[in-house]
Scaffold this motif. Structure first.
Motif, PDB file in Angstrom:
ATOM      1  N   ASP A   1      33.739  40.270  41.375  1.00  0.00           N
ATOM      2  CA  ASP A   1      33.179  41.263  40.454  1.00  0.00           C
ATOM      3  C   ASP A   1      33.359  42.636  41.085  1.00  0.00           C
ATOM      4  O   ASP A   1      32.839  42.909  42.176  1.00  0.00           O
ATOM      5  N   LYS A   2      34.099  43.494  40.409  1.00  0.00           N
ATOM      6  CA  LYS A   2      34.463  44.786  41.003  1.00  0.00           C
ATOM      7  C   LYS A   2      33.261  45.720  41.149  1.00  0.00           C
ATOM      8  O   LYS A   2      33.312  46.669  41.935  1.00  0.00           O
ATOM      9  N   ASN A   3      32.190  45.452  40.409  1.00  0.00           N
ATOM     10  CA  ASN A   3      31.018  46.325  40.480  1.00  0.00           C
ATOM     11  C   ASN A   3      29.986  45.850  41.502  1.00  0.00           C
ATOM     12  O   ASN A   3      29.403  46.662  42.218  1.00  0.00           O
ATOM     13  N   THR A   4      29.778  44.541  41.578  1.00  0.00           N
ATOM     14  CA  THR A   4      28.716  44.019  42.446  1.00  0.00           C
ATOM     15  C   THR A   4      29.238  43.414  43.737  1.00  0.00           C
ATOM     16  O   THR A   4      28.477  43.234  44.686  1.00  0.00           O
TER      17      THR A   4
ATOM     18  N   VAL B   1      44.290  53.212  32.955  1.00  0.00           N
ATOM     19  CA  VAL B   1      44.608  52.147  32.005  1.00  0.00           C
ATOM     20  C   VAL B   1      43.966  50.825  32.408  1.00  0.00           C
ATOM     21  O   VAL B   1      43.318  50.165  31.605  1.00  0.00           O
ATOM     22  N   LEU B   2      44.141  50.443  33.651  1.00  0.00           N
ATOM     23  CA  LEU B   2      43.752  49.110  34.124  1.00  0.00           C
ATOM     24  C   LEU B   2      42.240  48.899  34.110  1.00  0.00           C
ATOM     25  O   LEU B   2      41.483  49.783  34.509  1.00  0.00           O
ATOM     26  N   ASP B   3      41.838  47.692  33.658  1.00  0.00           N
ATOM     27  CA  ASP B   3      40.433  47.280  33.717  1.00  0.00           C
ATOM     28  C   ASP B   3      40.215  46.126  34.685  1.00  0.00           C
ATOM     29  O   ASP B   3      39.147  46.000  35.283  1.00  0.00           O
TER      30      ASP B   3
ATOM     31  N   GLU C   1      34.517  47.825  50.861  1.00  0.00           N
ATOM     32  CA  GLU C   1      33.555  46.881  51.427  1.00  0.00           C
ATOM     33  C   GLU C   1      33.560  45.564  50.652  1.00  0.00           C
ATOM     34  O   GLU C   1      33.522  44.485  51.247  1.00  0.00           O
ATOM     35  N   HIS C   2      33.600  45.653  49.329  1.00  0.00           N
ATOM     36  CA  HIS C   2      33.629  44.438  48.517  1.00  0.00           C
ATOM     37  C   HIS C   2      34.901  43.630  48.779  1.00  0.00           C
ATOM     38  O   HIS C   2      34.861  42.396  48.884  1.00  0.00           O
TER      39      HIS C   2
ATOM     40  N   ALA D   1      37.547  41.909  38.274  1.00  0.00           N
ATOM     41  CA  ALA D   1      37.154  42.498  36.989  1.00  0.00           C
ATOM     42  C   ALA D   1      35.639  42.650  36.980  1.00  0.00           C
ATOM     43  O   ALA D   1      34.951  42.327  37.953  1.00  0.00           O
ATOM     44  N   ASP D   2      35.130  43.126  35.854  1.00  0.00           N
ATOM     45  CA  ASP D   2      33.688  43.188  35.624  1.00  0.00           C
ATOM     46  C   ASP D   2      33.294  41.867  34.947  1.00  0.00           C
ATOM     47  O   ASP D   2      33.658  41.622  33.804  1.00  0.00           O
ATOM     48  N   PHE D   3      32.574  41.024  35.656  1.00  0.00           N
ATOM     49  CA  PHE D   3      32.207  39.712  35.109  1.00  0.00           C
ATOM     50  C   PHE D   3      30.772  39.656  34.630  1.00  0.00           C
ATOM     51  O   PHE D   3      30.231  38.565  34.404  1.00  0.00           O
ATOM     52  N   SER D   4      30.141  40.810  34.474  1.00  0.00           N
ATOM     53  CA  SER D   4      28.737  40.819  34.021  1.00  0.00           C
ATOM     54  C   SER D   4      28.643  40.481  32.543  1.00  0.00           C
ATOM     55  O   SER D   4      29.591  40.603  31.807  1.00  0.00           O
TER      56      SER D   4
END
Length: 344
Positions: free
Chosen positions: A32-35, A289-291, A315-316, A341-344
């Motif tokens: 997960d790119k955010n968490t 562009v890329l997500d 760090e992630h 990706a964002d898997f939330s």
């Protein structure tokens, strides 16, 4: 930003030496790119994380059997020649080993004279321009005599040339495979299309510059080599339409990522056309562009680890790599995959 910021210790035995019999049986690490949350799957389960209305962007370049083994005509000494870029007709820019023995005027024979090369001049970074002489069609001669230009960390001989090609490879011109795409089978691609996921094909001919080590400790001083890319009208329209409707643009591999980011304007609209790109993506870069990104596990301190870190944070990424090492994932070209990706 320092090169050493992107270092990790990789046990040599985790470098994959051979492709799996089933392309889609590779392992898949979800990041997960955010968490920074990580989970583990098998690659064919990627369908569970794609959504109708998404768009997969795939690089349909085709690797040429660019490694030639021959002898110097005067002495019989062994020479290895790697085709890098076609300059015109039968003149190619090449990497020659041993270079010191192949000065302008030297002639090299391959396949008992089926193919000969004359060194014309030395160019940037010690590469050689050579002119080939042969009977028939160059591509057919090359297919007969050439070997796939596997990276130096792969020491096993490849039994089937097609295993270093994606199943959708179409346009010849690469000196290395866009390896994230090696995990897809045609059956898996058909399944993804049936789900309502779009597929857009772009072309970037992968040069060895992508894989050259970063020598400068200050990352910003690194110079990327340029590579040819093409985005068709159809691909640009498809990507822009999906983006406009709120779908995700998921690039398969860093080469597809670099292509769409190079072809996009400041508003994130992808423009069709052909060009050279030397785009260098590292933390701080804002993606237009890329997500999401499907990619393999890359070398320590490489520009590719820096690109992935631009998407998910250094760090992630390094924490995910440590987890992959603990879980004994297979690394590099024939290794396992990662979906960011964002898997939330």
């Amino acid at each position: 930003m320092k090169k050493s910021d992107f270092y990790f210790d990789l046990p040599k035995e985790l470098i994959a030496q051979d492709p799996l019999e089933d392309r889609s049986a590779s392992r898949l690490l979800l990041l997960d790119k955010n968490t920074g949350a990580v989970s583990h799957r098998v690659f064919r389960q990627i369908t569970e994380y794609l959504r109708p209305g998404d768009c997969l962007v795939l690089n349909n370049t085709k690797v040429i059997p660019a490694r030639l083994l021959g002898q110097r005509e005067k002495t019989g000494g062994h020479v290895e020649l790697l085709l890098l870029k076609r300059r015109q007709d039968d003149v190619w820019e090449t990497l020659v080993k041993p270079g010191k023995k192949c000065r302008p005027g030297a002639r090299i024979s391959f396949g008992d004279g089926l193919l000969t090369a004359e060194v014309l001049e030395t160019v940037e970074e010690g590469n050689r321009l050579v002119r080939f002489t042969y009977d028939g069609i160059f591509e057919e001669v090359l297919d007969r005599l050439g070997e796939m230009p596997l990276p130096p960390y792969i020491t096993h001989k490849l039994q089937d040339k097609n295993r270093y090609q994606t199943v959708y490879a179409k346009y010849e011109g690469s000196a290395a495979a866009p390896t994230a795409g090696l995990h897809f089978t045609q059956s898996l691609l058909d399944q993804i299309t049936e789900m309502g996921v779009e597929t857009a094909y772009v072309t970037l001919h992968v040069g060895l510059g992508t894989f050259r080590p970063v020598k400068e400790e200050n990352v910003l001083e690194h110079h990327m080599h340029s590579e040819f890319y093409q985005v068709t009208d159809e691909a640009a329209q498809k990507i822009n339409r999906v983006k406009e409707k709120g779908g995700r643009i998921i690039c398969v591999g860093t080469t597809s990522c670099r292509t769409v980011e190079s072809a996009a304007d400041e508003n994130g609209i992808v423009r069709p056309g052909c060009a050279q790109t030397d785009i260098f993506i590292y933390p701080g870069y804002r993606f237009k562009v890329l997500d999401g990104l499907i990619t393999n596990f890359h070398l320590p301190e490489s520009t590719l680890v820096m690109l992935v870190s631009a998407l998910a944070g250094r760090e992630h990424v390094l924490a995910a790599y440590r987890e992959a090492i603990r879980e004994r994932y297979r690394f590099f070209s024939f290794g396992d995959a990662m979906f960011i990706a964002d898997f939330s």
